[in-house]
Design an enzyme around this catalytic site. Sequence first.
Site, PDB file in Angstrom:
ATOM      1  N   TYR A  73       0.836  -1.209   0.000  1.00 36.56           N
ATOM      2  CA  TYR A  73       0.000   0.000   0.000  1.00 36.56           C
ATOM      3  C   TYR A  73       0.869   1.256   0.000  1.00 36.56           C
ATOM      4  O   TYR A  73       0.624   2.203  -0.746  1.00 36.56           O
ATOM      5  CB  TYR A  73      -0.920  -0.011   1.225  1.00 36.56           C
ATOM      6  CG  TYR A  73      -1.995   1.052   1.175  1.00 36.56           C
ATOM      7  CD1 TYR A  73      -3.281   0.747   0.716  1.00 36.56           C
ATOM      8  CD2 TYR A  73      -1.730   2.358   1.578  1.00 36.56           C
ATOM      9  CE1 TYR A  73      -4.259   1.717   0.663  1.00 36.56           C
ATOM     10  CE2 TYR A  73      -2.712   3.343   1.514  1.00 36.56           C
ATOM     11  CZ  TYR A  73      -3.972   3.015   1.062  1.00 36.56           C
ATOM     12  OH  TYR A  73      -4.938   3.982   1.002  1.00 36.56           O
ATOM     13  N   PHE A 125      -6.998  19.724 -24.704  1.00 35.95           N
ATOM     14  CA  PHE A 125      -7.715  18.465 -24.916  1.00 35.95           C
ATOM     15  C   PHE A 125      -9.069  18.518 -24.184  1.00 35.95           C
ATOM     16  O   PHE A 125      -9.230  19.277 -23.244  1.00 35.95           O
ATOM     17  CB  PHE A 125      -6.869  17.282 -24.422  1.00 35.95           C
ATOM     18  CG  PHE A 125      -7.544  15.967 -24.676  1.00 35.95           C
ATOM     19  CD1 PHE A 125      -7.785  15.549 -25.978  1.00 35.95           C
ATOM     20  CD2 PHE A 125      -7.978  15.169 -23.639  1.00 35.95           C
ATOM     21  CE1 PHE A 125      -8.448  14.349 -26.231  1.00 35.95           C
ATOM     22  CE2 PHE A 125      -8.639  13.969 -23.883  1.00 35.95           C
ATOM     23  CZ  PHE A 125      -8.874  13.556 -25.170  1.00 35.95           C
ATOM     24  N   ASP A 126     -10.021  17.688 -24.631  1.00 38.56           N
ATOM     25  CA  ASP A 126     -11.382  17.802 -24.080  1.00 38.56           C
ATOM     26  C   ASP A 126     -11.475  17.565 -22.570  1.00 38.56           C
ATOM     27  O   ASP A 126     -12.219  18.258 -21.885  1.00 38.56           O
ATOM     28  CB  ASP A 126     -12.396  16.946 -24.856  1.00 38.56           C
ATOM     29  CG  ASP A 126     -12.030  15.486 -24.941  1.00 38.56           C
ATOM     30  OD1 ASP A 126     -10.892  15.144 -24.614  1.00 38.56           O
ATOM     31  OD2 ASP A 126     -12.898  14.682 -25.323  1.00 38.56           O
ATOM     32  N   ALA A 218       0.902  13.745 -22.754  1.00 36.93           N
ATOM     33  CA  ALA A 218       0.521  12.414 -23.235  1.00 36.93           C
ATOM     34  C   ALA A 218       1.424  11.893 -24.359  1.00 36.93           C
ATOM     35  O   ALA A 218       1.819  10.737 -24.362  1.00 36.93           O
ATOM     36  CB  ALA A 218      -0.936  12.444 -23.690  1.00 36.93           C
ATOM     37  N   LYS A 259      -0.566   6.610 -23.491  1.00 38.95           N
ATOM     38  CA  LYS A 259      -0.081   6.910 -24.848  1.00 38.95           C
ATOM     39  C   LYS A 259       1.418   6.582 -24.939  1.00 38.95           C
ATOM     40  O   LYS A 259       1.776   5.447 -25.169  1.00 38.95           O
ATOM     41  CB  LYS A 259      -0.332   8.389 -25.190  1.00 38.95           C
ATOM     42  CG  LYS A 259      -1.790   8.691 -25.546  1.00 38.95           C
ATOM     43  CD  LYS A 259      -2.596   9.028 -24.347  1.00 38.95           C
ATOM     44  CE  LYS A 259      -3.973   9.558 -24.704  1.00 38.95           C
ATOM     45  NZ  LYS A 259      -4.787   9.746 -23.504  1.00 38.95           N
TER      46      LYS A 259
HETATM   47  N1  F0G Z   1      -4.345  15.029 -22.626  1.00 41.91           N
HETATM   48  C1  F0G Z   1      -4.299  14.658 -23.909  1.00 41.91           C
HETATM   49  C2  F0G Z   1      -3.511  15.450 -24.897  1.00 41.91           C
HETATM   50  C3  F0G Z   1      -4.992  13.515 -24.323  1.00 41.91           C
HETATM   51  O1  F0G Z   1      -4.955  13.163 -25.599  1.00 41.91           O
HETATM   52  C4  F0G Z   1      -5.715  12.775 -23.359  1.00 41.91           C
HETATM   53  C5  F0G Z   1      -6.465  11.590 -23.741  1.00 41.91           C
HETATM   54  C6  F0G Z   1      -5.719  13.212 -22.031  1.00 41.91           C
HETATM   55  C7  F0G Z   1      -5.023  14.345 -21.700  1.00 41.91           C
HETATM   56  C8  F0G Z   1      -6.484  12.486 -20.949  1.00 41.91           C
HETATM   57  O2  F0G Z   1      -5.861  11.297 -20.634  1.00 41.91           O
HETATM   58  O3  F0G Z   1      -7.488   9.516 -21.319  1.00 41.91           O
HETATM   59  O4  F0G Z   1      -5.586   9.028 -19.776  1.00 41.91           O
HETATM   60  O5  F0G Z   1      -7.505  10.368 -19.017  1.00 41.91           O
HETATM   61  N2  F0G Z   1      -6.717  11.281 -24.908  1.00 41.91           N
HETATM   62  C9  F0G Z   1      -7.391  10.099 -25.391  1.00 41.91           C
HETATM   63  C10 F0G Z   1      -7.592  10.221 -26.866  1.00 41.91           C
HETATM   64  C11 F0G Z   1      -8.605   9.716 -24.666  1.00 41.91           C
HETATM   65  O6  F0G Z   1      -8.318   9.390 -27.431  1.00 41.91           O
HETATM   66  O7  F0G Z   1      -7.040  11.115 -27.487  1.00 41.91           O
HETATM   67  P1  F0G Z   1      -6.667   9.995 -20.163  1.00 41.91           P
END
Ligand code: F0G
Length: 459
Positions: A73, A125-126, A218, A259
């Site tokens: 842990y 990113f979204d 990423a 990634k």
């Molecule tokens: N930042 C970037 C640039 C990303 O492309 C992603 C995820 C994240 C943050 C969030 O990371 O998914 O591990 O929580 N991108 C994926 C995609 C989902 O399909 O481009 P995560």
Amino acid sequence: MENMPYAEPWRIKMIESVKTLTKEERKKIIEKAEYNLFKVPAEDVFIDLLTDSGTGAMSDKQWSAIMLGDESYAGSKSFFNMKNTITDLLGFPYVLPTHQGRAAENVLFSVLIKEGNIIPGNAHFDTTKGHIEFRKATAVDCTIDEASDTTLYHPFKGNIDTKKLENVINKYGVENIPFVVLTVTCNTGGGQPVSMENIKAVSTLCKKHNITLIFDSARFAENAYFIKTREEGYQDKSIKEIVKEMFSYADGMTMSAKKDAIINIGGFIALRSNEIYQKACTFSIIFEGFVTYGGMSGRDMEALAAGLKEGTEYEYLHARISQVKYLGEKLKEAGIPLLEPFGGHAVYVDAKKFLPNIPQTQYPAQVLGVELYIEAGVRGVEIGTVLADRDPVTRQERPPKMELLRLAIPRRVYTNNHMDFIVWGLKKVWERRNELKGLKIKYEAEIMRHFTATFEQLS
Ligand code: F0G
């Protein structure tokens, strides 16, 4: 070296069978999924290009590292192995594991963001934007203008326009800008890299105003590959040297290790500041887990450490990015309108040009994704109006400048025969592009609607 053919620096030890269905079967499946590709069972997909995230093939070294996982842990050996690897490669002394990238955002942003803040960046990113807007703060895109012209060649379309950034700083004031986020490579902008020169310029500007600079990392290794192959002065540097220099300009990073660390789940925050780290620890404990595992198992931390080393090897990156380029070039030869230059992890199809008769409010990139699935069982993902969500205040649609279908290539998973098959499928859709109709949303969530929205076809 330029003209030498490339081949993957690995061979296949184990395979996973995939199912082939008929076009008629797929029509029924996508209808049942209400035209949302996230709702299609993976089993019913032939080539899955939904994402390159967590979908890579681990190496024999990573799988053997799994057996070394220490599941204690607190203070597990696997945590220290991961932390030391991160410190060696990226230079940050403080490391907090998280279960994936958005969890790293959640923990770090809980420390840094207050209501009303402004977070400038390059096409966030979204999930990053989601975590900003969820805290009633605003993400301001400062990407260079060249980035939104899909046919214009620019080697570093992920770059921030430092004039735009300076204007944002002057307009809102340093006190309202807790940090700048630089996404390397910039996924939303088309998997486009940020140059070292730009990283330096952004860092200098942030230092001048005493603003923290965070990298959304990423695909940092892919970014380093583009610096090596496109930016003067870096040809003779190793990827690891370039990576070290890139991060030397940042105060911290969030990482989706799914990634460029080539693992199926995992992420982390890495920081230079002990003060921010200490505050983040509290949120890690609330949201993720104790600070030496933060949502990851010991075995996954071992696989992460091994994957980070492999993911920053030039030969691996060269084969990977060349495969993406192979797909891009074949599609281009077929006349398909694309975003250029091709990204590091994906080829992005320009849906505005592919389907000029479907307005953005009828989601042409979503239509294209649905049709490619029906035609060939290939699953891409919409990076367009659906993903852009509604404006959180006005609730109006906010169609982005680019309307794209992303074909993300998982790492070390598919062969170039798969790439040829994708080209064949998209060509078939291209041939019947004039018969295609738009989509209408039946259901959507308030935020991040693309994952769960349902659609109906307009007649
Ligand atoms: N930042 C970037 C640039 C990303 O492309 C992603 C995820 C994240 C943050 C969030 O990371 O998914 O591990 O929580 N991108 C994926 C995609 C989902 O399909 O481009 P995560």
